[in-house]
Design a protein around this motif. Structure first.
Motif, mmCIF file in Angstrom:
data_model
loop_
_atom_site.group_PDB
_atom_site.id
_atom_site.type_symbol
_atom_site.label_atom_id
_atom_site.label_comp_id
_atom_site.label_asym_id
_atom_site.label_seq_id
_atom_site.Cartn_x
_atom_site.Cartn_y
_atom_site.Cartn_z
ATOM 1 N N HIS A 19 -11.666 -46.292 8.714
ATOM 2 C CA HIS A 19 -10.560 -45.692 7.946
ATOM 3 C C HIS A 19 -11.085 -45.100 6.630
ATOM 4 O O HIS A 19 -10.724 -43.982 6.249
ATOM 5 C CB HIS A 19 -9.482 -46.754 7.685
ATOM 6 N N HIS A 49 -11.987 -46.592 -1.700
ATOM 7 C CA HIS A 49 -10.634 -46.885 -2.177
ATOM 8 C C HIS A 49 -10.110 -48.246 -1.695
ATOM 9 O O HIS A 49 -9.337 -48.891 -2.377
ATOM 10 C CB HIS A 49 -9.651 -45.767 -1.780
ATOM 11 N N ASP A 50 -10.533 -48.675 -0.508
ATOM 12 C CA ASP A 50 -9.994 -49.923 0.059
ATOM 13 C C ASP A 50 -10.997 -51.077 0.011
ATOM 14 O O ASP A 50 -10.885 -52.015 0.801
ATOM 15 C CB ASP A 50 -9.571 -49.688 1.519
ATOM 16 N N ASP A 127 -5.228 -40.943 2.253
ATOM 17 C CA ASP A 127 -4.994 -42.314 2.722
ATOM 18 C C ASP A 127 -3.820 -42.353 3.700
ATOM 19 O O ASP A 127 -3.883 -43.001 4.749
ATOM 20 C CB ASP A 127 -4.718 -43.224 1.520
HETATM 21 FE FE FE2 Z 1 -6.530 -47.001 2.781
#
Ligand code: FE2
Ligand code: FE2
Length: 188
Positions: A19, A49-50, A127
């Protein structure tokens, strides 16, 4: 010595890593489309980002404490919200990435906020569009992202609010402010 890329893989699952790559590529593509001067920064913000998304709420609070961050009151009990600011702190302190635009794009990727920077918008949209999240209209968001980025942000903010309302979930201040700000820009 571990590279940042290797470190990222220690923080997140393989699925989350896939992802993240997708969000990185999409974010860079949107940035390139708008001739953003540092498309690689869009890639980096998307990739990381995650970083904190797979951490438990207990670990998220441990990191928050470690880096003297007092979470906003409406973030305290939610790992879905807390992973964004804590992820930003991990990237800043443990991955030694100091670019303020990259850091704020990570910080606001979940909720958005009023008056977002360009990089905040690209990661927020990438996202949603690249996530397979349960939120509808991701294809429309992706199309709009290349033609009217603020409209794409508004649609995303609206879909996020509707999704949370339908599930009876809590809605934080930044999500509301994001929606209100971009709905105003469309009505002017
Ligand atoms: Fe994400
Ligand atoms: Fe996230």
């Amino acid at each position: 010595m571990l590279t940042n890329h290797h470190k990222l893989k220690l923080f997140i699952s393989d699925k989350r890593y896939d992802h993240s790559l997708e969000v990185a590529n999409l974010s860079k593509k949107i940035a390139t489309h708008y001739n953003y001067p540092d498309p690689q920064n869009a890639y980096i913000a998307g990739l990381y980002h995650d970083v904190a998304k797979d951490l438990s709420i207990v670990l998220l609070h441990d990191y928050a404490k470690k880096y003297n961050y007092q979470p906003e009151s409406d973030y305290v009990n939610s790992s879905a919200l807390l992973h964004a600011p804590v992820g930003m702190l991990i990237i800043k302190n443990e991955f030694e990435i100091s670019d303020s635009e990259i850091l704020s794009a990570i910080r606001y990727h979940t909720t958005g906020r009023a008056n977002m920077t360009f990089l905040e918008k690209t990661v927020y949209l990438a996202d949603i569009a690249g996530s397979g999240k349960e939120i509808g209209h991701s294809l429309e968001v992706l199309k709009l992202a290349y033609t009217d980025i603020d409209k794409a942000v508004l649609l995303t903010a609206k879909e996020t609010l509707l999704h949370l309302l339908n599930k009876g979930r809590y809605i934080c201040k930044n999500s509301f402010e994001c929606y209100n700000f971009y709905s105003n820009t469309q009505n002017e």
